[in-house]
Design a protein around this motif. Structure first.
Motif, short mmCIF file in Angstrom:
data_model
loop_
_atom_site.label_atom_id
_atom_site.label_comp_id
_atom_site.label_asym_id
_atom_site.label_seq_id
_atom_site.Cartn_x
_atom_site.Cartn_y
_atom_site.Cartn_z
N LEU A 1 8.02 7.84 -3.29
CA LEU A 1 7.20 7.02 -2.44
C LEU A 1 5.77 7.14 -2.95
CD1 LEU A 1 7.61 5.41 0.19
CD2 LEU A 1 7.08 7.49 1.43
N VAL A 2 5.17 6.03 -3.29
CA VAL A 2 3.77 6.01 -3.73
C VAL A 2 2.96 5.49 -2.54
CG1 VAL A 2 2.13 5.04 -5.37
CG2 VAL A 2 4.47 5.57 -6.11
N ILE A 3 2.07 6.33 -2.05
CA ILE A 3 1.25 5.99 -0.88
C ILE A 3 -0.22 6.02 -1.29
CG2 ILE A 3 0.64 6.62 1.50
CD1 ILE A 3 3.25 8.19 1.66
N GLU A 4 -0.94 4.94 -1.02
CA GLU A 4 -2.37 4.93 -1.30
C GLU A 4 -3.06 6.01 -0.47
OE1 GLU A 4 -4.11 1.06 -0.84
OE2 GLU A 4 -2.82 0.19 -2.40
N ASP A 5 -4.07 6.63 -1.05
CA ASP A 5 -4.77 7.74 -0.39
C ASP A 5 -5.24 7.39 1.01
OD1 ASP A 5 -4.49 9.65 -2.36
OD2 ASP A 5 -6.41 9.21 -3.31
N GLU A 6 -5.85 6.20 1.17
CA GLU A 6 -6.40 5.82 2.48
C GLU A 6 -5.29 5.74 3.53
OE1 GLU A 6 -6.75 3.52 -0.23
OE2 GLU A 6 -8.46 4.68 -0.91
N ARG B 1 0.84 -1.19 0.00
CA ARG B 1 0.00 0.00 0.00
C ARG B 1 0.88 1.24 0.00
NH1 ARG B 1 -4.46 0.01 4.13
NH2 ARG B 1 -5.48 1.26 2.55
N ILE B 2 2.16 1.04 0.25
CA ILE B 2 3.21 2.04 0.09
C ILE B 2 4.31 1.35 -0.70
CG2 ILE B 2 5.06 3.31 1.25
CD1 ILE B 2 3.24 3.77 3.58
N ALA C 1 -5.39 18.40 -0.21
CA ALA C 1 -5.60 17.02 -0.67
C ALA C 1 -4.54 16.61 -1.68
CB ALA C 1 -7.00 16.87 -1.28
N GLY C 2 -3.52 17.44 -1.87
CA GLY C 2 -2.48 17.15 -2.82
C GLY C 2 -2.71 17.87 -4.13
N ILE C 3 -1.70 17.84 -4.98
CA ILE C 3 -1.77 18.45 -6.31
C ILE C 3 -1.83 17.33 -7.32
CG2 ILE C 3 -0.50 19.86 -7.97
CD1 ILE C 3 0.80 21.26 -5.51
N PRO C 4 -2.80 17.33 -8.23
CA PRO C 4 -2.88 16.24 -9.20
C PRO C 4 -1.56 16.02 -9.93
CG PRO C 4 -4.83 17.62 -9.33
CD PRO C 4 -3.86 18.33 -8.42
N PHE C 5 -1.16 14.76 -10.02
CA PHE C 5 0.09 14.36 -10.68
C PHE C 5 -0.18 14.27 -12.18
CE2 PHE C 5 3.31 10.87 -11.57
CZ PHE C 5 4.42 11.68 -11.42
N THR C 6 -0.17 15.44 -12.83
CA THR C 6 -0.43 15.52 -14.26
C THR C 6 0.80 16.10 -14.95
OG1 THR C 6 -1.29 17.77 -14.13
CG2 THR C 6 -2.90 15.96 -13.86
N GLU C 7 0.89 15.90 -16.25
CA GLU C 7 2.03 16.43 -17.00
C GLU C 7 2.10 17.95 -16.87
OE1 GLU C 7 4.20 15.96 -21.30
OE2 GLU C 7 2.02 15.68 -21.24
N GLN C 8 0.97 18.60 -16.97
CA GLN C 8 0.94 20.06 -16.86
C GLN C 8 1.50 20.53 -15.51
OE1 GLN C 8 -2.95 21.80 -17.39
NE2 GLN C 8 -2.28 23.80 -16.69
N ASN C 9 1.06 19.90 -14.42
CA ASN C 9 1.54 20.30 -13.10
C ASN C 9 3.01 19.98 -12.89
OD1 ASN C 9 -0.92 21.38 -12.47
ND2 ASN C 9 -1.62 19.60 -11.31
#
Length: 178
Positions: free
Chosen positions: A105-110, A82-83, A139-147
């Motif tokens: 580090l990739v962490i699941e939202d929950e 989950r991490i 709530a975080g910043i969307p992980f998008t190419e633009q951002n």
């Protein structure tokens, strides 16, 4: 949707959390448990996101990771995937010769919400980015190419942070598809 959680330390923005590997106590730990990338990341998350004091080697006793509730909870989440921790290698700043280890580090939202809830707005090293481009980032910043490109090209980001963010974007399918 994956999210970024940046902090502003000094004049530069960094992906959360970043730091240097250092002992948690002045006496050091004979077993060397502090010199572990994962444990260092947990300490940085505790400091950067929860506002805890830094384990910077000034204390008299080494940190007992096995008894630390935050470490145990994060370790359980890591064992169940989950991490997920990824290391992109080792880099060296050409001007300072400082070595960096870009990781993500990739962490699941929950899991993030359960363990970190409300991220502190300030910590001993700076502030958490709570507003960006007019939007609330709690709530975080969307992980998008633009951002990602906005941060890399237009924000005051130190080269190690920018390279880490660029590598996370480049390998996003691997990071988020696991």
């Amino acid at each position: 949707m994956a999210k970024l959680r940046p902090t502003l330390n000094g004049p530069d923005i960094h992906p959360s959390a970043c730091g240097c590997v250092q002992p948690s106590a002045i006496a050091g730990d004979p077993a060397g448990s502090d010199f572990d990338l994962w444990r260092n990341m947990v300490r940085e998350l505790n400091e950067e996101l929860l506002g805890a004091p830094e384990y910077d080697g000034s204390g008299s006793r080494p940190l007992d990771y096995d008894r630390w509730p935050l470490y145990r909870a994060l370790e359980r989440a890591r064992r169940t995937r989950r991490i997920r921790l990824y290391c992109f290698g080792v880099g060296c700043d050409a001007l300072t010769l400082a070595a960096t280890i870009p990781t993500t580090l990739v962490i699941e939202d929950e899991v993030f919400e359960e363990l970190f809830g409300e991220v502190v707005k300030t910590n001993a090293e700076g502030v958490t980015v709570t507003e960006w481009n007019g939007q609330d980032t709690s709530a975080g910043i969307p992980f998008t190419e633009q951002n990602v490109l906005q941060f890399i090209r237009n924000e005051p980001m130190a080269p190690p942070g920018a390279s880490c963010l660029a590598l996370a974007w480049k390998y996003r399918d691997l990071l988020l598809g696991s």
